[in-house]
Scaffold this active site. Structure first.
Site, PDB file in Angstrom:
ATOM      1  CD  GLU A 172     -42.925  51.131-126.658  1.00  0.00           C
ATOM      2  OE1 GLU A 172     -42.059  50.531-126.261  1.00  0.00           O
ATOM      3  OE2 GLU A 172     -44.552  51.020-125.796  1.00  0.00           O
ATOM      4  CD  GLU A 215     -43.684  43.262-126.341  1.00  0.00           C
ATOM      5  OE1 GLU A 215     -43.286  43.606-126.961  1.00  0.00           O
ATOM      6  OE2 GLU A 215     -43.840  44.093-125.596  1.00  0.00           O
TER       7      GLU A 215
END
Lengths: 448, 453
Positions: free
Chosen positions: B86, B163
């Site tokens: 993604e 992240e």
């Protein structure tokens, strides 16, 4: 995963929300709402939209933390939070059960500049909604029991905030930048300041600030002028204006040289906030600053900070800069998280980008892309009843005008490369800044 | 939404009180009212499905493309591929140079982002409706023409590791969630987090990512959703023009994993630098396609739909032992997922007492049916949220997509109909049937004090 509750974040969002709301655009000639000052002084903003059988109301009262007396930090927020915890005729649970039974919501929020009460109901329940909204704003009980309960909840959430390194960094940053000014204190106050607040303080604050001539009501949705007028007469007609005394605020002063705040936490990332004082929302340089910051770090993947630090170096997931502009001042902040070991490198890149945008003009493409986004994205800022209601309250509070959709576009379009350079030189300071780092300090071995 | 990762950090933080729980339920399960009926469905020859909902309240539109691939399609040792892919989808194609996707959308006054869940990966743009052609061309291009160099993959892998540190390793409550799910599921791929295990990210082979892209990014594995101020015929014609020439790929062979039997309650503890202890209980339950799922949804509303609900009123308001308490039915999944009940202790309160109070409320639900007013309230909240969510074109598209991925967007109507039929006795029955030890995993967060100021 469920987002977690943090009152400080709430204020940050409020700041961010205002930035977002006010940095929009695209032409739309007609005024976005009708404005009227009601006989008791309350400003009404009304936008009838019939597409969906819902009504959204934002009632903004100029009773944010800027209005609270020193040493009573948290008073404004506590007062707002207690509004829907009981009135002279309804208990806390009566209120929540009544609004929740019809699938609506009635929420309060204390901010820095103003407090809000937000109502959301289906059209068929609009009378009940106005009844409850009026009751919590006009007749709050502020019972000792509810005050003690609410204080305990806020204190627990202040403790919980300490486990979120981003929140810890933000609070330390605002405190270092604003000092004694109310913008430097979290609206919820501190554990100590809450202890010092009495029922008398709350009632006194309420009486001094909660008056129709100190309030804005924005009503958006499937409700016509006549029906709204009748509801306002019935539920707000008896609200009597009062005398409002403004609190003198401390003068904001720049620091002299970098100030570094270190907070040790046994975590994997260093959370970094770097910045200083900025501008107020009513500053004429607001538009040049908006364009400049979009290019520096406000424009997501179109920004220099993101391109350099994330895309090219893989040092961070979330890297950004922002100018948060409030009524009486504002701040600039560049922020990121990176593994402890890369903290020095990432901070160095932030400072380098601040230097660069002050030293040389941005490119033609950067300028036109920034202006194109800022002006072209306005429709997205006002494409729902909820967003329009919040926008109207803010536009009124900051004197933006109901034709702001057009004037904002004009202001942004007029910004030149020279304006951007001038704004960068004037409002970015890569020498005299506050730097906050929350993380494993040993691993980070900060050289700043 | 539960357990999703996203390329950009959403700057949305929600205050944890009962009010948000409504919000969450609203987002997840209580979408779309009558206008769901106005969704138009089309199929292109290459297998691409197109769903269009016209909404002319504002001159804006959202274009979304959802691929049926998520962490459920990954394997042990190679977790996190769907989410990393993604991220990579924003890197560039031959036609659109590196990093230009978002810049192009922003130049048009729009915004874009993406999300990855256990079951799907979605990309969306929001912009003025007269510019809808821009994302259509871009999405068609990057469905097949993405440039995936090993260097770029490894650099973005580093971003994803940051992240992960941000969202899990340094966030005690998310970590608790990760650990509870890893314990709850034994052999189903729902056991690993969408973002993947850190050890797998470290040893990632870029060739696996290329294979993942080539397998799943094809028109017969995608659904386009458009909501906003558009004309269906016109937008469909543009979609056909952009996507019609992409050949359909081979049929994707999917495994249909089923979770094996559980033999008694499981418990996990997470010791981590934190301030307040918390408890997260998950129960394995059927999905929204099952009639029992509808009663479980009403049950969650009664426990957790606002400040007047049972959990908030008992744990937060009356006993004052919790800072927050909530429940949620997570039924919009491809395979059966979970019912959550959770609470964070108030300062100074014992987690044992919080857990006991939480379980007391669960037990009450199993013993006696809720009052008619409670059932009515939960249903009213569901119906009102259906209408309220239509204030946002983005939320409408997300709802259509979530239902489509979990079994078909037409389930939306069936869902609303079914909710109306749920009785108080249904609620008691499903509580007694599903909220039991053999379906239960309990996670406890134990704060460790190290490193405090």
């Amino acid at each position: 995963m469920r987002a977690r509750g943090r009152n400080l974040k709430r204020r940050l969002i409020l700041f961010a929300g205002i930035l977002l709301l006010l940095s929009p655009l695209r032409a739309s000639a007609a005024a976005i709402a009708e404005r009227e000052v009601l006989p008791n002084g309350m400003v009404l903003l009304h936008a009838e939209r019939t597409g969906l059988p819902i009504v959204k109301v934002v009632l903004a009262i100029k009773a944010g933390s800027v209005a609270e007396p020193p040493s009573k930090e948290g008073l404004a927020n506590l007062t707002a939070d207690l509004l829907n915890e009981g009135t002279t005729t309804r208990s806390s649970r009566d209120i929540s059960d009544a609004i929740e039974f019809v699938g609506g919501s009635l929420d309060t929020s204390g901010g820095a500049d103003y407090a809000t009460v937000t109502l959301s109901v289906l059209k068929k329940d609009v009378r009940l909604g106005f009844d409850l909204l009026s009751d919590v704003v006009l007749h709050p009980a502020f019972s000792e029991g509810e005050i003690a309960r609410k204080k305990a909840v806020i204190k627990s959430s202040l403790i919980q905030q300490k486990e979120d390194p981003g929140t810890v960094a933000s609070k330390a940053f605002l405190k270092a930048v604003f000092g004694d000014h109310p913008y430097g204190v979290p609206p919820e106050g501190t554990e100590e300041s809450l202890d010092a607040i009495t029922r008398q303080d709350i009632v006194g604050f309420y009486k001094a600030h909660y008056a129709p001539n100190n309030a804005i009501i924005a009503v958006v949705g499937d409700i016509g002028r006549e029906e709204l007028r009748a509801l306002l007469d019935r539920f707000f007609g008896g609200w009597q204006p009062g005398e409002i005394a403004d609190r003198p605020l401390p003068v904001l002063r720049k620091g002299d040289g970098p100030k570094v705040v270190r907070v040790q936490k046994d975590i994997t990332q260093a959370n970094v906030a770097l910045g200083h004082l900025g501008i107020s929302r009513e500053d004429p340089d607001y538009y040049a600053v908006s364009v400049m910051n979009y290019i520096l770090g406000g424009g997501g993947f179109a920004s220099r900070l993101m391109d350099n630090i994330r895309d090219n170096k893989g040092l961070s997931y979330d890297v950004h800069s922002l100018f948060s502009a409030n009524k009486f001042g504002g701040y600039f902040e560049a922020g990121l998280q990176t593994k402890n070991e890369s903290a020095n490198a990432a901070i160095g890149e932030i400072l380098k980008e601040m230097e660069r945008i002050r030293a040389e003009p941005v490119t033609d493409k950067e300028l036109s892309d920034a202006k194109s986004y800022l002006t072209g994205s306005f429709p997205l800022r006002i494409d729902s009843d909820r967003k329009i209601a919040s926008f109207l309250a803010a536009a009124e509070y900051y004197h933006l005008g109901l034709d702001y959709v057009d004037t904002y576009k004009e202001h942004i379009s007029a910004v030149t490369k020279e304006d951007v350079l001038k704004a960068a030189k004037k409002y970015l300071d890569p020498k005299d800044y506050v730097l906050v780092i929350v993380g494993n300090l040993e691993k980070a071995s900060l050289k700043y | 939404m539960s357990c999703q990762e996203s390329r950009k950090r959403f700057k949305i933080k929600i205050v944890k009180n009962a009010a948000i729980i409504i919000l969450f339920l609203g987002i997840l399960l209580f979408p779309l009212g009558a206008s769901a009926l106005n969704v138009k469905e089309y199929h292109l020859d290459n297998g691409l499905k197109v769903l269009i909902l016209e909404d002319h309240k504002a001159p804006t539109a959202t274009f979304q493309i959802w691929y049926r691939v998520g962490s459920v399609d990954e394997k042990i040792g190679k977790t996190g591929l769907s989410h990393l892919l993604e991220h990579m989808m924003f890197k560039g194609t031959a036609a659109y140079g590196p990093k230009t996707f978002s810049q192009t959308i922003q130049r048009a006054g729009g915004m874009d982002n993406a999300f990855t869940s256990r079951d799907y990966t979605g990309y969306f743009e929001l912009l003025a409706s007269d510019r809808i052609g821009i994302p259509i061309g871009m999405e068609a291009d990057r469905m097949r023409n993405l440039i995936l160099t090993p260097q770029a993959v490894l650099s973005e892998r580093d971003v994803v590791m940051e992240e992960r540190r941000l969202r899990y390793d340094d966030d005690p409550e998310n970590l608790l969630h990760q650990e509870a799910l890893a314990a709850a599921f034994k052999d189903h791929p729902y056991r690993w987090p969408v973002i993947g295990w850190m050890s797998d990210l470290k040893t990632l082979d870029p060739a696996d990512l290329v294979a993942h892209y080539n397998t799943y990014y094809e028109p017969n594995n995608a659904v386009i959703i458009v909501v906003g101020d558009v004309q269906s015929d016109q937008v469909l014609a543009e979609i056909k023009k952009a996507f019609g020439s992409i050949p359909g790929g081979p049929e994707i062979k999917r495994t249909h994993p089923a979770e094996d039997a559980q033999y008694g309650e499981k418990r996990v503890y997470v010791k981590k630098e934190a301030e307040l202890p918390s408890v997260l209980i998950v129960y394995k339950v059927p999905g929204i396609g099952d009639d029992d799922g509808l009663a479980l949804d009403v049950l969650a509303g009664i426990l957790s739909g606002g400040k007047s609900s049972r959990l908030y009123h008992s744990l937060v308001y009356e006993k004052q032992i919790a800072l927050s308490a909530w429940a949620s039915y997570e039924g919009l999944y491809r395979d059966p997922f979970l019912f959550y009940a959770a609470a964070t202790a108030a300062h100074g309160k014992k987690i044992e007492d919080v857990e006991r109070s939480l379980l007391d409320e669960v037990e009450k639900m199993k013993k006696d049916p809720p009052s008619e007013r409670e059932v009515r309230k939960a249903k009213n909240q569901i119906e009102a949220s259906f209408v309220m969510d239509q204030d946002s074109i983005y939320m409408q598209a997300r709802t259509i997509g979530s239902f489509e991925m979990a079994g078909g967007w037409r389930l939306i109507d069936r869902y609303l109909e079914g909710i109306r039929k749920v009785t108080a006795e249904d609620v008691r029955r499903v509580a007694a049937k599903y909220l039991v030890a053999d379906r239960k995993t309990t996670g406890i967060l134990i704060p460790e004090g190290k490193g405090k100021k």
